[in-house]
Design a protein around this motif. Structure first.
Motif, PDB file in Angstrom:
ATOM      1  N   GLN A   1       1.022   4.062  -2.864  1.00  0.00           N
ATOM      2  CA  GLN A   1       0.824   5.477  -2.569  1.00  0.00           C
ATOM      3  C   GLN A   1       1.965   6.316  -3.144  1.00  0.00           C
ATOM      4  O   GLN A   1       1.740   7.377  -3.748  1.00  0.00           O
ATOM      5  N   ASN A   2       3.193   5.825  -2.955  1.00  0.00           N
ATOM      6  CA  ASN A   2       4.341   6.553  -3.506  1.00  0.00           C
ATOM      7  C   ASN A   2       4.290   6.593  -5.035  1.00  0.00           C
ATOM      8  O   ASN A   2       4.550   7.631  -5.653  1.00  0.00           O
TER       9      ASN A   2
ATOM     10  N   ARG B   1       1.635   6.348  -6.899  1.00  0.00           N
ATOM     11  CA  ARG B   1       0.532   7.224  -7.295  1.00  0.00           C
ATOM     12  C   ARG B   1       0.945   8.689  -7.217  1.00  0.00           C
ATOM     13  O   ARG B   1       0.628   9.490  -8.109  1.00  0.00           O
TER      14      ARG B   1
ATOM     15  N   PHE C   1       0.836  -1.205   0.000  1.00  0.00           N
ATOM     16  CA  PHE C   1       0.000   0.000   0.000  1.00  0.00           C
ATOM     17  C   PHE C   1       0.872   1.256   0.000  1.00  0.00           C
ATOM     18  O   PHE C   1       0.579   2.232  -0.704  1.00  0.00           O
ATOM     19  N   GLN C   2       1.943   1.229   0.780  1.00  0.00           N
ATOM     20  CA  GLN C   2       2.844   2.382   0.815  1.00  0.00           C
ATOM     21  C   GLN C   2       3.524   2.578  -0.532  1.00  0.00           C
ATOM     22  O   GLN C   2       3.653   3.712  -1.020  1.00  0.00           O
TER      23      GLN C   2
END
Length: 239
Positions: A106-107, A109, A102-103
């Motif tokens: 996010q990065n 994205r 997920f991290q």
């Protein structure tokens, strides 16, 4: 008299023989009964010993079975404990991997939005949240589409059968000011008296994502309206 004595003598002999035979039969009966009783006693003793042995063996087997059942229950309990521990470890590992993924997403994205939108995306986000837009940089890149292209009509584009030759969702476009882009889109739609998404995208020189976001923003502001996959200037805005 001689015949009578002879008959009496023979009669005595017959009685004696009968008594002897009766005595022999009684002796044989006694011996037979004794033998049968002895055999019955032996058989009863053997049966009692066999029953006792079976009972003892049954108790021993029952104890062994109970002990095996207890051992199996302990093994099952140990297996359940190991499985629960492994499941807990797997859950923790999956949670850690999911958090890391997920991290990373996010990065990725954030990097993707920064590379696609640049300052235009930041300006639109700040405007949508009611915040002040950052000042426009002194140097701006020129639009890909020149001013004469803005006067191209929608019918002329359809007549040429123009279709994009590259993927408009991922192509790189110059970073533009949000207000300038909105003004040019509004001007082109007004001159063409309605335009589709592809026409606006090709004439203005924007990517698919930028074009959709700008059109959505203009629709929310009440400047544009969409009918049959085409965008038009609202009559109230024109008047």
């Amino acid at each position: 008299m001689a015949l009578k004595n002879l008959w009496e003598q023979e009669r005595q002999e017959r009685l004696q023989i009968t008594a002897e035979r009766r005595q022999q039969v009684n002796q044989w009966k006694q011996l037979t009964q004794q033998e049968l009783q002895l055999q019955a006693d032996l058989l009863h003793q053997e049966l009692s010993s066999y029953v006792t042995s079976l009972h003892n063996n049954r108790k021993l087997q029952q104890q062994q079975f109970q002990q095996e059942i207890v051992e199996r229950q302990l093994e099952i309990l140990q297996i359940k404990t190991d499985v629960c521990q492994r499941q807990q470890e797997y859950r923790q590992q999956r949670a850690a991997k999911a958090q890391a993924l997920f991290q990373d997403l996010q990065n990725f994205r954030a990097i993707l939005h920064k590379s696609v939108w640049g300052d235009v995306y930041d300006g639109l986000c700040l405007r949508s949240h009611g915040q002040a837009v950052s000042p426009t940089p002194a140097k701006k890149e020129k639009l890909v589409a020149t001013v004469p292209k803005l006067a191209i009509s929608r019918s002329a584009i359809k007549a040429t059968g123009f279709r994009p030759t590259v993927n408009t969702m991922t192509r790189k476009v110059p970073v533009l000011n949000a207000d300038t882009v909105k003004s040019k889109v509004q001007q082109y739609i007004q001159q063409a008296q309605g335009a589709t998404l592809i026409e606006i995208e090709e004439v203005i020189g924007l990517s698919r994502v930028q074009t959709i976001d700008i059109l959505r923003s203009l629709i929310k502001q009440g400047i544009l309206e969409q009918r049959d996959r085409q965008y038009f200037i609202r009559q109230q805005t024109i008047s």
